[in-house]
Structure formats: C-alpha cells, structure tokens
Write a protein that holds these residues in place. Structure first.
Motif, PDB file in Angstrom:
ATOM      1  N   ALA A  15       0.864  -1.180   0.000  1.00 36.23           N
ATOM      2  CA  ALA A  15       0.000   0.000   0.000  1.00 36.23           C
ATOM      3  C   ALA A  15       0.899   1.228   0.000  1.00 36.23           C
ATOM      4  O   ALA A  15       1.492   1.558   1.028  1.00 36.23           O
ATOM      5  CB  ALA A  15      -0.918   0.001   1.217  1.00 36.23           C
ATOM      6  N   ASP A  16       1.015   1.862  -1.139  1.00 34.93           N
ATOM      7  CA  ASP A  16       1.876   3.046  -1.291  1.00 34.93           C
ATOM      8  C   ASP A  16       3.281   2.744  -0.765  1.00 34.93           C
ATOM      9  O   ASP A  16       3.918   1.843  -1.244  1.00 34.93           O
ATOM     10  CB  ASP A  16       1.259   4.270  -0.604  1.00 34.93           C
ATOM     11  CG  ASP A  16      -0.094   4.654  -1.222  1.00 34.93           C
ATOM     12  OD1 ASP A  16      -0.227   4.532  -2.454  1.00 34.93           O
ATOM     13  OD2 ASP A  16      -0.989   5.049  -0.468  1.00 34.93           O
ATOM     14  N   SER A  17       3.725   3.466   0.256  1.00 34.34           N
ATOM     15  CA  SER A  17       5.100   3.313   0.747  1.00 34.34           C
ATOM     16  C   SER A  17       5.191   2.384   1.955  1.00 34.34           C
ATOM     17  O   SER A  17       6.158   2.406   2.702  1.00 34.34           O
ATOM     18  CB  SER A  17       5.674   4.686   1.101  1.00 34.34           C
ATOM     19  OG  SER A  17       4.891   5.282   2.113  1.00 34.34           O
ATOM     20  N   SER A  18       4.180   1.552   2.149  1.00 34.76           N
ATOM     21  CA  SER A  18       4.159   0.618   3.264  1.00 34.76           C
ATOM     22  C   SER A  18       3.533  -0.701   2.795  1.00 34.76           C
ATOM     23  O   SER A  18       3.261  -0.880   1.610  1.00 34.76           O
ATOM     24  CB  SER A  18       3.356   1.206   4.435  1.00 34.76           C
ATOM     25  OG  SER A  18       3.434   0.362   5.560  1.00 34.76           O
TER      26      SER A  18
ATOM     27  N   ALA B 208      10.992   5.001   2.475  1.00 33.57           N
ATOM     28  CA  ALA B 208      11.350   6.166   1.667  1.00 33.57           C
ATOM     29  C   ALA B 208      10.912   6.027   0.210  1.00 33.57           C
ATOM     30  O   ALA B 208      10.539   6.999  -0.427  1.00 33.57           O
ATOM     31  CB  ALA B 208      12.856   6.417   1.739  1.00 33.57           C
ATOM     32  N   ASP B 209      10.955   4.791  -0.313  1.00 30.66           N
ATOM     33  CA  ASP B 209      10.560   4.575  -1.697  1.00 30.66           C
ATOM     34  C   ASP B 209      10.074   3.141  -1.878  1.00 30.66           C
ATOM     35  O   ASP B 209      10.172   2.327  -0.966  1.00 30.66           O
ATOM     36  CB  ASP B 209      11.708   4.904  -2.663  1.00 30.66           C
ATOM     37  CG  ASP B 209      12.978   4.127  -2.362  1.00 30.66           C
ATOM     38  OD1 ASP B 209      12.896   2.901  -2.132  1.00 30.66           O
ATOM     39  OD2 ASP B 209      14.061   4.738  -2.362  1.00 30.66           O
TER      40      ASP B 209
ATOM     41  N   MET C 201       9.631  -6.180   2.344  1.00 30.13           N
ATOM     42  CA  MET C 201       8.689  -7.289   2.162  1.00 30.13           C
ATOM     43  C   MET C 201       9.454  -8.598   1.960  1.00 30.13           C
ATOM     44  O   MET C 201       9.073  -9.636   2.511  1.00 30.13           O
ATOM     45  CB  MET C 201       7.752  -7.005   0.988  1.00 30.13           C
ATOM     46  CG  MET C 201       6.755  -5.896   1.275  1.00 30.13           C
ATOM     47  SD  MET C 201       5.740  -5.438  -0.156  1.00 30.13           S
ATOM     48  CE  MET C 201       4.573  -6.804  -0.176  1.00 30.13           C
ATOM     49  N   ASP C 202      10.534  -8.554   1.203  1.00 27.11           N
ATOM     50  CA  ASP C 202      11.370  -9.741   1.004  1.00 27.11           C
ATOM     51  C   ASP C 202      11.983 -10.194   2.326  1.00 27.11           C
ATOM     52  O   ASP C 202      12.067 -11.396   2.602  1.00 27.11           O
ATOM     53  CB  ASP C 202      12.472  -9.476  -0.018  1.00 27.11           C
ATOM     54  CG  ASP C 202      11.943  -9.385  -1.437  1.00 27.11           C
ATOM     55  OD1 ASP C 202      10.817  -9.880  -1.702  1.00 27.11           O
ATOM     56  OD2 ASP C 202      12.656  -8.803  -2.290  1.00 27.11           O
ATOM     57  N   ARG C 203      12.419  -9.235   3.175  1.00 22.94           N
ATOM     58  CA  ARG C 203      12.994  -9.588   4.470  1.00 22.94           C
ATOM     59  C   ARG C 203      11.952 -10.244   5.377  1.00 22.94           C
ATOM     60  O   ARG C 203      12.273 -11.154   6.143  1.00 22.94           O
ATOM     61  CB  ARG C 203      13.621  -8.364   5.141  1.00 22.94           C
ATOM     62  CG  ARG C 203      14.877  -7.888   4.424  1.00 22.94           C
ATOM     63  CD  ARG C 203      15.761  -6.962   5.238  1.00 22.94           C
ATOM     64  NE  ARG C 203      15.121  -5.962   6.054  1.00 22.94           N
ATOM     65  CZ  ARG C 203      14.831  -4.707   5.670  1.00 22.94           C
ATOM     66  NH1 ARG C 203      15.096  -4.307   4.449  1.00 22.94           N
ATOM     67  NH2 ARG C 203      14.287  -3.856   6.531  1.00 22.94           N
TER      68      ARG C 203
END
Length: 95
Positions: free
Chosen positions: A57-60, A77-78, A86-88
C-alpha cells in the motif's frame, strides 16, 4: 543473530508483537489483541510457515491472516525499500 518476533503489552493494555530483522529493525507491528493468548496464537501461526499474505500500500505494506489485517509495516522512503522489506519479512518467516 536471526530475525525474531517480540511480544509485549502496549500502554493501552492490549497485547502486540513486533517482527524484527536480524539487525533489530522493526519490519512489522501487529494490531492490538485483547489477550496475550490470541497474540501468541497468531505469532505461532506465522512461525509455523502459514502462507504469508503481504499487501503493498503506497510506501508501506500490511500482513493479512484469515482476511484480517494483523500487522503493518512502517513507511519506507521509496518503493524499492518497501519491496526489500517485504522480502525480508518473507525470509524471516520462512520455515
């Protein structure tokens, strides 16, 4: 040092957990649960390798379980930083 789930009681009396990566950075913060048992059950389900439903969702992003949003990530930040986080999360919760 590995990623870990940390449970705690919030100021409002609810029970929450955080997913921290190996360096201690917070990847996810759960919603507040009315009792510690419910928070623990969700934490356990995540640690047993249930399919992760991460929704950007956007930057989160957020973590969903049983069609309920159970945790959110901080703002990034981007989009590249968000996607790396998300990968982590996926790596941290992989069995």
């Amino acid at each position: 040092k590995a990623a870990r789930l940390v449970s705690f009681r919030d100021d409002d009396g609810s029970f929450r957990f955080r997913l921290l990566d190996a360096s201690g950075e917070q990847l996810l913060l759960s919603i507040g649960f009315a009792d510690g048992k419910a928070a623990g059950q969700v934490s356990k389900r995540l640690q047993t390798g249930e399919a992760l439903d991460l929704r950007a969702a956007d930057s989160s992003f957020a973590l969903w379980l049983d069609d309920q949003q159970i945790a959110t990530a901080p703002e990034f930040a981007d989009l590249a930083e968000r996607d790396a986080a998300m990968d982590r999360v996926r790596e941290a919760l992989a069995v």
